[in-house]
Design an enzyme around this catalytic site. Structure first.
Site, PDB file in Angstrom:
ATOM      1  N   ARG A  38     -38.094   0.973  35.747  1.00  0.00           N
ATOM      2  CA  ARG A  38     -37.452  -0.226  35.234  1.00  0.00           C
ATOM      3  C   ARG A  38     -36.171  -0.450  36.041  1.00  0.00           C
ATOM      4  O   ARG A  38     -35.602   0.497  36.596  1.00  0.00           O
ATOM      5  CB  ARG A  38     -37.098  -0.059  33.755  1.00  0.00           C
ATOM      6  CG  ARG A  38     -36.548  -1.348  33.148  1.00  0.00           C
ATOM      7  CD  ARG A  38     -35.870  -1.130  31.817  1.00  0.00           C
ATOM      8  NE  ARG A  38     -35.225  -2.373  31.371  1.00  0.00           N
ATOM      9  CZ  ARG A  38     -34.403  -2.475  30.362  1.00  0.00           C
ATOM     10  NH1 ARG A  38     -34.074  -1.406  29.677  1.00  0.00           N
ATOM     11  NH2 ARG A  38     -33.863  -3.641  30.048  1.00  0.00           N
ATOM     12  N   HIS A  39     -35.716  -1.672  36.119  1.00  0.00           N
ATOM     13  CA  HIS A  39     -34.500  -1.999  36.867  1.00  0.00           C
ATOM     14  C   HIS A  39     -33.252  -1.409  36.199  1.00  0.00           C
ATOM     15  O   HIS A  39     -33.309  -0.887  35.081  1.00  0.00           O
ATOM     16  CB  HIS A  39     -34.353  -3.521  36.992  1.00  0.00           C
ATOM     17  CG  HIS A  39     -34.278  -4.205  35.651  1.00  0.00           C
ATOM     18  ND1 HIS A  39     -33.157  -4.183  34.865  1.00  0.00           N
ATOM     19  CD2 HIS A  39     -35.207  -4.906  34.963  1.00  0.00           C
ATOM     20  CE1 HIS A  39     -33.370  -4.847  33.752  1.00  0.00           C
ATOM     21  NE2 HIS A  39     -34.621  -5.291  33.775  1.00  0.00           N
TER      22      HIS A  39
ATOM     23  N   HIS B 298     -40.123  -4.250  35.111  1.00  0.00           N
ATOM     24  CA  HIS B 298     -39.435  -4.447  33.841  1.00  0.00           C
ATOM     25  C   HIS B 298     -39.828  -3.382  32.822  1.00  0.00           C
ATOM     26  O   HIS B 298     -40.717  -2.576  33.054  1.00  0.00           O
ATOM     27  CB  HIS B 298     -39.744  -5.839  33.316  1.00  0.00           C
ATOM     28  CG  HIS B 298     -39.467  -6.917  34.320  1.00  0.00           C
ATOM     29  ND1 HIS B 298     -38.239  -7.532  34.437  1.00  0.00           N
ATOM     30  CD2 HIS B 298     -40.251  -7.469  35.289  1.00  0.00           C
ATOM     31  CE1 HIS B 298     -38.281  -8.421  35.405  1.00  0.00           C
ATOM     32  NE2 HIS B 298     -39.487  -8.414  35.943  1.00  0.00           N
TER      33      HIS B 298
END
Length: 613
Positions: A368-369, A545
């Site tokens: 995930r970022h 995401h």
């Protein structure tokens, strides 16, 4: 034991309520919004999240109807999923190429409860009641459809036995609405799914031929969906904005790609200069706009989805006589570190040593970022940009610099915080120290994902170029304003990102759906990851995401698409820079923990130096 000294300064009064115990309405009231406006915003955004409601209020601050209390119009549809939905989408597209007809005004559906009015105060109750529906003993195994074709109407009619059961569900829902003061009437006519009507005589043959090719067997699921619409949109056409327009005169309407414009039917036919007057779905403002900057679309595209209840999925499972619960996104507070309410982590993640080492040579690492600006600072754009458009770094955790682009595009495509970039570089360093091998790197088109991958590769001391893949975009259901305007490869390169300008995306940006269910999003992600595997060699690194971790791996390792309650239950267990790995073994892909430690971080509240004066 030493006694505690008295506190002279305290940020917590005895009457204060902890933030996590406040309702979204209470939080909006604390932020200073009038109650009737806050209630309207929550209803207009389907009570989906606090952030969306506050954004809606800011976007509609000059809406002349903001203080009016006209109720929204609601409708309960039964919508197909699975293979039938895919067939109907193709049928819609092909038939619309022939000529626009009445069926194109809405998504494929069967009307169970025709339009009824609900005040904004009762909006959430109308959606919550769907969860309380109980199945009858005569719950069918499937919904059988019969094709009907005539010179002025084509459709699929529900057989009487299943129609009777569906009408009983609709009547049950209407009865429970009445208990809370909402008046509605169930559909008493023949239940059907409209395929075409109000079409030219010359189109009868080609349309009937297309209808005959539809098959209603196979993998077919059904969902109850409760929608509402802006009362101003009644009897108006809906046009989607395709090109931006900056007003040159005071009576012109600003156009932003992804917005919808409500337009009277006669206005389009009577315009003599290509300009028509319409109302913006995004802002509620009225003005003239160039019609050729928009494209007519279904009225339902501009509706608000309040709840979805899956009732049939190829074969009904009426366990305990309770209808499976609806998708109910949890409330998102401004400082929640989640992408979207459906982000999910694998709930049975194996520990070190619990999974035998796979013998395959390929590995996929999905992350995930990092920490994003908008979830950290809230409404940051007006705070950080001067009147002349210059960016000002007003907090050390804000980006040192941001790429040049239209400021408005940051609204739905925000950058990382300074700490977010640091977190990402730490992950890259950990990957290098753990002797991870990466041969190809993909990122979602979201700026925060591209920044994260760039920093990971920097910490990893790798010169791999970034392949920007729009198909890695998260569940589009959370983007009520339409898909973001992403930076192009050329813009990213000019901003200093090492992107692969020759890469041809598997899913192009304009091929992303405007609407999709959770099951459809999982199917999109699974098809994408299989295509990435087939078209690459070696180990793969993906930055996307929160929901991507499960969506890209669940079916790859042989699992099933989770039910909505499971998807939402673990949403907040996917923190920034969460990583997982899948590895190819002799019996397929297996889930493994990443070969490096996790990165844990806590929130840090803003320090107010004035408390020391």
């Amino acid at each position: 034991m030493a006694t505690l000294p008295p506190r002279k300064f305290s940020n917590f009064a005895p009457t204060d309520i902890a933030k996590e115990h406040l309702t979204p309405l209470q939080i909006l009231l604390q932020l200073g919004f009038p109650e009737h406006r806050a209630t309207k915003a929550l209803a207009a955004t389907g009570h989906r999240s606090l952030q969306l409601a506050s954004d809606w209020l800011l976007a509609h601050v000059t809406d002349p109807t903001l203080d009016e209390k006209e109720p929204r119009e609601y409708v309960l549809y039964l919508c197909p999923t699975g293979q039938l939905h895919e067939q109907l989408q193709k049928f819609w597209f092909k038939s619309r190429e022939l000529e626009w007809n009445g069926a194109h005004n809405f998504m494929p559906h069967i009307t169970l409860v025709p339009p009824f009015k609900v005040t904004d105060e009762l909006s959430k109750q109308a959606a919550d009641i769907l969860e309380t529906l109980t199945a009858k003993d005569d719950c069918p195994d499937a919904i059988e459809l019969e094709t009907y074709v005539s010179p002025n109407f084509m459709g699929l009619f529900v057989k009487d036995e299943q129609a009777k059961w569906l009408k009983s569900l609709a009547a049950q829902y209407v009865g429970k609405l009445l208990d809370v003061g909402i008046t509605a009437e169930p559909n008493t006519k023949s239940l059907h799914l409209t395929l075409a009507y109000q079409f030219s005589d010359s189109l009868f043959e080609p349309l009937s031929t297309m209808v005959e090719k539809l098959t209603t067997t196979g993998v077919v699921g059904w969902e109850l969906r409760l929608y509402s619409k802006d009362p101003r949109s009644c009897d108006l056409h809906v046009h989607k904005v395709m090109h931006a327009h900056v007003p040159r005169n005071h009576d012109e309407l600003e156009l932003r790609p992804g917005d919808y414009i409500y337009v009277p039917e006669e206005a389009c036919a009577s315009t003599i200069d290509g300009w028509v007057e319409g109302v913006s779905w995004l802002t509620g403002l009225t003005g003239y706009f160039p019609l050729n900057h928009t494209k007519r679309t279904a009225e339902s595209d501009a509706w608000t989805l309040h709840s979805t209840v899956q009732i049939l999925d190829n074969k009904v499972e009426c366990r305990d006589n309770i209808i499976p619960k609806a998708r109910k996104p949890p409330v998102i507070l401004f400082d929640d570190s989640i992408d979207a309410p459906d982000g999910v982590a694998e709930d049975s993640e194996p520990l070190e040593g619990e999974v035998a080492a796979a013998t395959g040579s390929r590995e996929i690492l999905i992350c995930r970022h990092g920490e994003r600006v908008d979830f950290t600072f809230g409404t940051w754009i007006p705070y950080c940009f001067e009147a002349d458009g210059c960016y000002v770094r007003r907090d050390l955790n804000m980006p040192i610099k941001i790429p040049p682009r239209n400021i408005k595009d940051f609204q739905d495509d925000c950058p990382l915080t300074a700490l977010g970039e640091l977190q990402a570089s730490l992950i890259g360093e950990a990957m290098k120290e753990s002797n991870v091998r990466i041969d190809v790197a993909f990122a979602s088109p979201s700026l925060r994902c591209i920044q994260t991958l760039s920093q990971i590769l920097k910490g990893f001391e790798s010169d791999l170029s970034i392949k920007v893949e729009p198909g890695l975009m998260e569940w589009v259901a959370w983007y009520q304003n339409g898909l973001p305007t992403w930076m192009t490869s050329e813009e990213l390169s000019k901003a200093g990102f090492n992107v692969d300008s020759s890469y041809k995306p598997i899913v192009k940006a304009d091929e992303l759906p405007l609407r999709e269910s959770a099951a459809q999003y999982y199917a999109r992600s699974y098809a994408l990851i299989k295509s990435i595997i087939e078209n690459t060699k070696g180990n793969i690194l993906i930055v996307a995401h929160a929901i991507s971790l499960a969506a890209c791996t669940r079916q790859l390792i042989g699992g099933q698409v989770p039910q909505i309650p499971e998807v939402t239950r673990l949403v907040q267990q996917v923190p920034y820079l969460a990583c997982l790995m899948v590895k190819e073994g002799p019996n397929g892909w297996v889930l493994l923990p990443p070969p490096f430690p996790p990165i844990t971080h806590s929130s840090n509240k803003r320090f107010d130096w004035k408390i020391l004066t």
